[in-house]
Design a protein around this motif. Structure first.
Motif, mmCIF file in Angstrom:
data_model
loop_
_atom_site.group_PDB
_atom_site.id
_atom_site.type_symbol
_atom_site.label_atom_id
_atom_site.label_comp_id
_atom_site.label_asym_id
_atom_site.label_seq_id
_atom_site.Cartn_x
_atom_site.Cartn_y
_atom_site.Cartn_z
ATOM 1 N N LEU A 1 0.827 -1.203 0.000
ATOM 2 C CA LEU A 1 0.000 0.000 0.000
ATOM 3 C C LEU A 1 0.861 1.254 0.000
ATOM 4 O O LEU A 1 0.590 2.219 -0.731
ATOM 5 C CB LEU A 1 -0.929 -0.015 1.214
ATOM 6 N N ILE A 2 1.905 1.257 0.810
ATOM 7 C CA ILE A 2 2.797 2.419 0.889
ATOM 8 C C ILE A 2 3.482 2.668 -0.452
ATOM 9 O O ILE A 2 3.632 3.814 -0.888
ATOM 10 C CB ILE A 2 3.854 2.206 2.004
ATOM 11 N N VAL A 3 3.867 1.600 -1.121
ATOM 12 C CA VAL A 3 4.583 1.720 -2.388
ATOM 13 C C VAL A 3 3.666 2.194 -3.512
ATOM 14 O O VAL A 3 4.053 3.043 -4.334
ATOM 15 C CB VAL A 3 5.233 0.371 -2.772
ATOM 16 N N ILE B 1 -3.168 8.494 3.255
ATOM 17 C CA ILE B 1 -3.182 7.034 3.323
ATOM 18 C C ILE B 1 -1.786 6.501 3.655
ATOM 19 O O ILE B 1 -1.643 5.607 4.490
ATOM 20 C CB ILE B 1 -3.705 6.443 2.006
ATOM 21 N N VAL B 2 -0.760 7.038 3.021
ATOM 22 C CA VAL B 2 0.601 6.576 3.300
ATOM 23 C C VAL B 2 0.983 6.886 4.751
ATOM 24 O O VAL B 2 1.625 6.076 5.424
ATOM 25 C CB VAL B 2 1.608 7.200 2.321
ATOM 26 N N GLU B 3 0.584 8.043 5.239
ATOM 27 C CA GLU B 3 0.868 8.380 6.640
ATOM 28 C C GLU B 3 0.211 7.384 7.585
ATOM 29 O O GLU B 3 0.834 6.913 8.554
ATOM 30 C CB GLU B 3 0.392 9.804 6.934
ATOM 31 N N ASP B 4 -1.047 7.056 7.331
ATOM 32 C CA ASP B 4 -1.747 6.102 8.191
ATOM 33 C C ASP B 4 -1.148 4.703 8.070
ATOM 34 O O ASP B 4 -1.037 3.975 9.059
ATOM 35 C CB ASP B 4 -3.238 6.067 7.843
ATOM 36 N N ALA B 5 -0.774 4.314 6.854
ATOM 37 C CA ALA B 5 -0.204 2.985 6.641
ATOM 38 C C ALA B 5 1.135 2.840 7.357
ATOM 39 O O ALA B 5 1.422 1.792 7.961
ATOM 40 C CB ALA B 5 -0.035 2.720 5.146
ATOM 41 N N THR B 6 1.962 3.891 7.313
ATOM 42 C CA THR B 6 3.254 3.820 8.008
ATOM 43 C C THR B 6 3.066 3.809 9.520
ATOM 44 O O THR B 6 3.864 3.204 10.241
ATOM 45 C CB THR B 6 4.161 4.999 7.609
ATOM 46 N N GLU C 1 10.129 -9.198 12.068
ATOM 47 C CA GLU C 1 11.445 -9.065 11.432
ATOM 48 C C GLU C 1 11.509 -9.818 10.105
ATOM 49 O O GLU C 1 11.867 -9.251 9.064
ATOM 50 C CB GLU C 1 12.546 -9.570 12.365
ATOM 51 N N GLU C 2 11.169 -11.089 10.111
ATOM 52 C CA GLU C 2 11.250 -11.892 8.892
ATOM 53 C C GLU C 2 10.228 -11.429 7.870
ATOM 54 O O GLU C 2 10.507 -11.414 6.660
ATOM 55 C CB GLU C 2 11.041 -13.372 9.225
ATOM 56 N N ALA C 3 9.054 -11.050 8.342
ATOM 57 C CA ALA C 3 8.020 -10.566 7.424
ATOM 58 C C ALA C 3 8.473 -9.290 6.734
ATOM 59 O O ALA C 3 8.241 -9.098 5.531
ATOM 60 C CB ALA C 3 6.714 -10.338 8.182
ATOM 61 N N MET C 4 9.118 -8.399 7.467
ATOM 62 C CA MET C 4 9.629 -7.157 6.878
ATOM 63 C C MET C 4 10.723 -7.468 5.858
ATOM 64 O O MET C 4 10.789 -6.848 4.794
ATOM 65 C CB MET C 4 10.179 -6.246 7.978
ATOM 66 N N ARG C 5 11.551 -8.437 6.170
ATOM 67 C CA ARG C 5 12.646 -8.801 5.260
ATOM 68 C C ARG C 5 12.082 -9.339 3.942
ATOM 69 O O ARG C 5 12.526 -8.950 2.855
ATOM 70 C CB ARG C 5 13.542 -9.841 5.938
ATOM 71 N N LYS C 6 11.097 -10.221 4.034
ATOM 72 C CA LYS C 6 10.518 -10.821 2.835
ATOM 73 C C LYS C 6 9.759 -9.799 1.993
ATOM 74 O O LYS C 6 9.731 -9.891 0.765
ATOM 75 C CB LYS C 6 9.581 -11.964 3.229
ATOM 76 N N ALA C 7 9.136 -8.835 2.650
ATOM 77 C CA ALA C 7 8.320 -7.846 1.935
ATOM 78 C C ALA C 7 9.121 -6.642 1.461
ATOM 79 O O ALA C 7 8.574 -5.762 0.792
ATOM 80 C CB ALA C 7 7.177 -7.374 2.831
ATOM 81 N N GLY C 8 10.398 -6.605 1.790
ATOM 82 C CA GLY C 8 11.213 -5.442 1.414
ATOM 83 C C GLY C 8 10.877 -4.213 2.237
ATOM 84 O O GLY C 8 11.083 -3.079 1.787
ATOM 85 N N GLY C 9 10.368 -4.437 3.441
ATOM 86 C CA GLY C 9 9.929 -3.324 4.276
ATOM 87 C C GLY C 9 11.043 -2.389 4.704
ATOM 88 O O GLY C 9 10.854 -1.170 4.766
ATOM 89 N N LEU C 10 12.216 -2.948 4.989
ATOM 90 C CA LEU C 10 13.324 -2.110 5.455
ATOM 91 C C LEU C 10 13.740 -1.127 4.364
ATOM 92 O O LEU C 10 14.022 0.045 4.637
ATOM 93 C CB LEU C 10 14.505 -3.003 5.860
ATOM 94 N N GLU C 11 13.758 -1.602 3.125
ATOM 95 C CA GLU C 11 14.123 -0.729 2.005
ATOM 96 C C GLU C 11 13.094 0.380 1.818
ATOM 97 O O GLU C 11 13.445 1.529 1.517
ATOM 98 C CB GLU C 11 14.243 -1.543 0.718
ATOM 99 N N VAL C 12 11.811 0.048 2.003
ATOM 100 C CA VAL C 12 10.753 1.054 1.870
ATOM 101 C C VAL C 12 10.887 2.108 2.966
ATOM 102 O O VAL C 12 10.736 3.314 2.714
ATOM 103 C CB VAL C 12 9.367 0.384 1.922
ATOM 104 N N LEU C 13 11.193 1.675 4.183
ATOM 105 C CA LEU C 13 11.397 2.626 5.275
ATOM 106 C C LEU C 13 12.602 3.519 4.968
ATOM 107 O O LEU C 13 12.575 4.727 5.235
ATOM 108 C CB LEU C 13 11.617 1.880 6.591
ATOM 109 N N GLY C 14 13.656 2.918 4.403
ATOM 110 C CA GLY C 14 14.826 3.705 4.033
ATOM 111 C C GLY C 14 14.494 4.734 2.965
ATOM 112 O O GLY C 14 14.978 5.877 3.009
#
Length: 320
Positions: free
Chosen positions: A183-185, A192-197, A210-223
């Motif tokens: 959704l954020i991407v 909407i992006v503010e609420d999603a984050t 942790e693992e879910a964020m890794r698989k979804a590319g969440g850390l890169e999106v946060l970066g």
């Protein structure tokens, strides 16, 4: 006040009428009164309206469902106990969320959940145990064709659910992390992006994330949200900082290492949040900066980082 009490009793009594027309007229009037007159809300609840409204959510008529859901939302502002003590209410809300043809009814049901969750901490584990509700809310935010209002109301309800720590693992298990990251991407709408984050930051506060964020590319999106080149709002960046901090707090050694590496890349923006963010945002940014700098094993890099920020220790001391 007595006139208002009498009116409420008369209208609620009509909800049990054998005449569908009488019931519908009474329902429309209750929706109007509960929206326009805050004093009437507890009177309507005390007159026994909630069980009838809950049952009405199963109606095959989208318009009737919408009136009932909107009235429940209005009552939730002042009479949350009446709602939560009504047997079957959560099942009725779940039914309307997933089966109603009226987006207005869907939005009011999600907003009702948020209203209860934000004000009543004891409701959070109860609502969080209803996996059908969690699944439906996640389905709404994953629907590319859902109206913005429906997505925002679903996100707010999910935020309230995620405030209770033990609910976070359930949300992760149901696929909340990839749904939120996607959704954020894909969504360019700021609110909407503010609420999603904000929801993602809460869910990051459990070890399962942790693992879910890794698989979804969440850390890169946060970066990306903390990259100087992006046009992320202050709230998005504060939420990204909060998510990274929660990952650092709750993750394993690999996750903490990944947060440090990401933190080094976006440290300029983290510091900016620490200087110019909200009070909560500043505190989280300072804690994340300490984690990134103090946990870095490369002495030369740490020295460079401290020099870059004109004595990080002084910055941290003055910011807390």
């Amino acid at each position: 006040m007595e006139d208002k009490r009498r009116t409420a009793r008369n209208l609620v009594a009509k909800l049990s009428s054998v005449s569908e027309r009488t019931r519908n007229e009474a329902l429309a009037e209750l929706r109007l009164i509960s929206r326009q007159d805050p004093e009437s809300r507890p009177l309507i609840a005390d007159a026994g309206a909630v069980p009838y409204l809950s049952e009405t959510l199963y109606s095959s008529s989208p318009a009737i469902q919408e009136n009932a859901a909107a009235t429940l939302l209005n009552l939730s502002i002042t009479s949350r106990d009446s709602l939560m003590s009504t047997r079957g209410l959560l099942d009725a809300l779940s039914h309307a969320l997933s089966n109603s043809a009226s987006q207005g009814a869907v939005q009011s049901c999600a907003a009702t959940l948020h209203s209860i969750l934000i004000a009543d901490e004891s409701s959070r584990p109860i609502i969080g145990s209803k996996r059908d509700i969690l699944y439906t809310l996640l389905s709404i935010i994953g629907d590319e064709h859902a109206p913005a209002r429906s997505i925002k109301d679903a996100l707010k309800a999910l935020f309230g659910i995620a405030l209770y720590q033990l609910n976070r693992a359930s949300l992760v298990g149901l696929g909340a992390v990839p749904a939120l990251v996607s959704l954020i991407v894909r969504d360019a709408r700021k609110g909407i992006v503010e609420d999603a984050t904000a929801v993602l930051a809460q869910i990051a506060g459990c070890e399962e994330s942790e693992e879910a964020m890794r698989k979804a590319g969440g850390l890169e999106v946060l970066g990306d949200l903390l990259d100087e080149k992006t046009a992320a709002s202050t709230r998005m960046r504060e939420n990204a900082v909060g998510a990274l901090l929660n990952l650092a707090r709750c993750g394993g050694e690999r996750g903490r290492k990944e947060v440090r590496e990401m933190g080094v890349k976006v440290m300029d923006v983290i510091r900016e949040v620490g200087e110019n963010g909200s009070p909560k945002g500043k505190a989280k940014a300072v804690e994340l900066l300490k984690f990134v700098v103090d946990g870095n094993e490369n002495e030369n890099e740490v020295r460079e980082l401290r020099l870059k920020f004109n004595s990080m220790d002084d910055f941290i001391d003055h910011s807390i």
